[in-house]
Design a protein around this motif. Sequence first.
Motif, PDB file in Angstrom:
ATOM      1  N   ILE A 266       0.822  -1.208   0.133  1.00 19.67           N
ATOM      2  CA  ILE A 266      -0.075  -0.026  -0.070  1.00 19.67           C
ATOM      3  C   ILE A 266       0.845   1.330   0.023  1.00 19.67           C
ATOM      4  O   ILE A 266       0.258   2.420  -0.096  1.00 19.67           O
ATOM      5  N   ALA A 267       2.091   1.385   0.346  1.00 18.97           N
ATOM      6  CA  ALA A 267       2.827   2.175   0.334  1.00 18.97           C
ATOM      7  C   ALA A 267       4.470   2.084  -0.162  1.00 18.97           C
ATOM      8  O   ALA A 267       4.888   0.810   0.222  1.00 18.97           O
ATOM      9  N   VAL A 268       5.011   2.829  -1.140  1.00 18.75           N
ATOM     10  CA  VAL A 268       6.520   2.621  -1.442  1.00 18.75           C
ATOM     11  C   VAL A 268       7.064   4.084  -1.268  1.00 18.75           C
ATOM     12  O   VAL A 268       6.622   5.117  -1.609  1.00 18.75           O
ATOM     13  N   VAL A 269       8.133   4.203  -0.466  1.00 21.90           N
ATOM     14  CA  VAL A 269       8.826   5.550  -0.349  1.00 21.90           C
ATOM     15  C   VAL A 269      10.362   5.217  -0.381  1.00 21.90           C
ATOM     16  O   VAL A 269      10.863   4.545   0.167  1.00 21.90           O
ATOM     17  N   PRO A 270      10.923   5.975  -1.382  1.00 20.89           N
ATOM     18  CA  PRO A 270      12.531   5.623  -1.840  1.00 20.89           C
ATOM     19  C   PRO A 270      13.492   5.847  -0.618  1.00 20.89           C
ATOM     20  O   PRO A 270      14.348   5.259  -0.570  1.00 20.89           O
ATOM     21  N   ASP A 271      13.075   6.759   0.071  1.00 21.55           N
ATOM     22  CA  ASP A 271      14.102   7.368   1.206  1.00 21.55           C
ATOM     23  C   ASP A 271      13.285   7.979   2.386  1.00 21.55           C
ATOM     24  O   ASP A 271      12.449   8.579   2.226  1.00 21.55           O
ATOM     25  N   MET A 272      13.598   7.274   3.590  1.00 20.00           N
ATOM     26  CA  MET A 272      13.062   7.797   4.614  1.00 20.00           C
ATOM     27  C   MET A 272      14.096   7.920   5.792  1.00 20.00           C
ATOM     28  O   MET A 272      14.922   7.176   5.787  1.00 20.00           O
ATOM     29  N   SER A 273      14.078   8.881   6.521  1.00 20.40           N
ATOM     30  CA  SER A 273      14.855   9.600   7.484  1.00 20.40           C
ATOM     31  C   SER A 273      14.280   9.452   8.737  1.00 20.40           C
ATOM     32  O   SER A 273      12.910   9.901   8.941  1.00 20.40           O
ATOM     33  N   PHE A 274      14.796   9.247  10.102  1.00 24.84           N
ATOM     34  CA  PHE A 274      14.330   9.149  11.200  1.00 24.84           C
ATOM     35  C   PHE A 274      15.160   9.036  12.333  1.00 24.84           C
ATOM     36  O   PHE A 274      16.358   8.951  12.187  1.00 24.84           O
ATOM     37  N   ASN A 275      14.767   9.988  13.552  1.00 29.00           N
ATOM     38  CA  ASN A 275      15.665  10.020  14.626  1.00 29.00           C
ATOM     39  C   ASN A 275      15.045   9.010  15.818  1.00 29.00           C
ATOM     40  O   ASN A 275      13.868   8.932  15.809  1.00 29.00           O
ATOM     41  N   LEU A 276      15.740   8.343  16.349  1.00 33.96           N
ATOM     42  CA  LEU A 276      15.286   7.660  17.560  1.00 33.96           C
ATOM     43  C   LEU A 276      15.211   8.228  18.815  1.00 33.96           C
ATOM     44  O   LEU A 276      15.884   9.201  18.973  1.00 33.96           O
ATOM     45  N   SER A 277      14.181   7.858  19.645  1.00 33.34           N
ATOM     46  CA  SER A 277      13.929   8.670  21.010  1.00 33.34           C
ATOM     47  C   SER A 277      15.260   8.193  21.748  1.00 33.34           C
ATOM     48  O   SER A 277      15.208   6.843  22.003  1.00 33.34           O
ATOM     49  N   GLY A 278      16.101   8.991  22.476  1.00 32.68           N
ATOM     50  CA  GLY A 278      16.915   8.394  23.386  1.00 32.68           C
ATOM     51  C   GLY A 278      16.477   8.051  24.644  1.00 32.68           C
ATOM     52  O   GLY A 278      17.091   6.700  25.175  1.00 32.68           O
ATOM     53  N   ARG A 279      15.432   8.564  25.303  1.00 30.26           N
ATOM     54  CA  ARG A 279      14.779   8.004  26.385  1.00 30.26           C
ATOM     55  C   ARG A 279      14.253   6.481  25.988  1.00 30.26           C
ATOM     56  O   ARG A 279      14.696   5.549  26.979  1.00 30.26           O
ATOM     57  N   ALA A 280      13.924   6.173  24.987  1.00 31.71           N
ATOM     58  CA  ALA A 280      13.274   4.926  24.688  1.00 31.71           C
ATOM     59  C   ALA A 280      14.431   3.802  24.477  1.00 31.71           C
ATOM     60  O   ALA A 280      14.388   2.843  24.963  1.00 31.71           O
ATOM     61  N   LEU A 281      15.536   4.489  23.702  1.00 31.31           N
ATOM     62  CA  LEU A 281      16.486   3.577  23.640  1.00 31.31           C
ATOM     63  C   LEU A 281      17.141   3.185  25.076  1.00 31.31           C
ATOM     64  O   LEU A 281      17.819   1.843  25.240  1.00 31.31           O
ATOM     65  N   LEU A 282      17.256   4.088  26.080  1.00 33.09           N
ATOM     66  CA  LEU A 282      17.761   3.665  27.378  1.00 33.09           C
ATOM     67  C   LEU A 282      16.827   2.544  28.082  1.00 33.09           C
ATOM     68  O   LEU A 282      17.548   1.780  29.013  1.00 33.09           O
ATOM     69  N   SER A 283      15.632   2.515  27.340  1.00 35.93           N
ATOM     70  CA  SER A 283      14.791   1.432  28.342  1.00 35.93           C
ATOM     71  C   SER A 283      14.685   0.129  27.233  1.00 35.93           C
ATOM     72  O   SER A 283      14.216  -0.781  27.417  1.00 35.93           O
ATOM     73  N   GLY A 284      15.683   0.191  26.216  1.00 43.16           N
ATOM     74  CA  GLY A 284      15.746  -0.882  25.524  1.00 43.16           C
ATOM     75  C   GLY A 284      14.657  -1.185  24.185  1.00 43.16           C
ATOM     76  O   GLY A 284      14.474  -2.130  23.865  1.00 43.16           O
ATOM     77  N   ILE A 285      13.851   0.163  23.902  1.00 42.65           N
ATOM     78  CA  ILE A 285      13.151   0.173  23.117  1.00 42.65           C
ATOM     79  C   ILE A 285      13.350   1.015  21.959  1.00 42.65           C
ATOM     80  O   ILE A 285      13.736   2.269  22.032  1.00 42.65           O
ATOM     81  N   VAL A 286      13.004   0.357  20.667  1.00 43.84           N
ATOM     82  CA  VAL A 286      13.272   1.234  19.483  1.00 43.84           C
ATOM     83  C   VAL A 286      12.247   1.932  19.166  1.00 43.84           C
ATOM     84  O   VAL A 286      11.421   1.367  18.761  1.00 43.84           O
ATOM     85  N   ALA A 287      12.168   3.231  19.269  1.00 45.01           N
ATOM     86  CA  ALA A 287      11.036   4.174  19.114  1.00 45.01           C
ATOM     87  C   ALA A 287      11.318   5.336  18.210  1.00 45.01           C
ATOM     88  O   ALA A 287      12.246   6.132  18.782  1.00 45.01           O
ATOM     89  N   PRO A 288      10.988   5.590  16.879  1.00 42.63           N
ATOM     90  CA  PRO A 288      11.389   7.055  16.402  1.00 42.63           C
ATOM     91  C   PRO A 288      10.356   8.049  16.897  1.00 42.63           C
ATOM     92  O   PRO A 288       9.355   7.716  17.390  1.00 42.63           O
TER      93      PRO A 288
END
Length: 160
Positions: free
Chosen positions: A91-113
């Motif tokens: 249903i969707a195609v995107v040639p390029d996508m960028s994102f930043n990850l939440s540092g607070r979530a990463l400290l909890s072991g969760i990958v969350a943009p």
Amino acid sequence: MVHGAVNVFFRALGLLLVGGLIGAALLAWRLSQGPIVLDFLTPAIEDALAARDGSLSVRLGTTVLMAGDSGRLLEIHAFDVRAYGQGGQQIAVVPDMSFNLSGRALLSGIVAPNAIRLYGPRLKLIRDPDGRVHLGVNNRAEEADPSPDSEAVGDAIRDA
């Protein structure tokens, strides 16, 4: 005279700080050479972008870490991003996508943009006579006909 345990603590802290500075310098040097491939993170990022109820799944082609532009220090870019509905229909195609990850979530072991930017998608919105809006995303506008799964994209955007 400083107690032995305190002396060891401060030496370890100093070693950790020096190691961190050397690591940051090596990362900056490596990023100046070009993007760093992060394909080992691709499954975790796909899970973070997918809808919890299974109505939307996302597949990424290649994931890289790049020096950001316009004031962003680091960005994760995903190329050849494809979204699929419940029936497995694309249903969707995107040639390029960028994102930043939440540092607070990463400290909890969760990958969350916490910020997602899409580069190069073509959007097509269709409003049915009953007032419902369908969203189609694709590389070519003529292929962006809405499907029943296209509402999953709109729901995922609203729920994010």
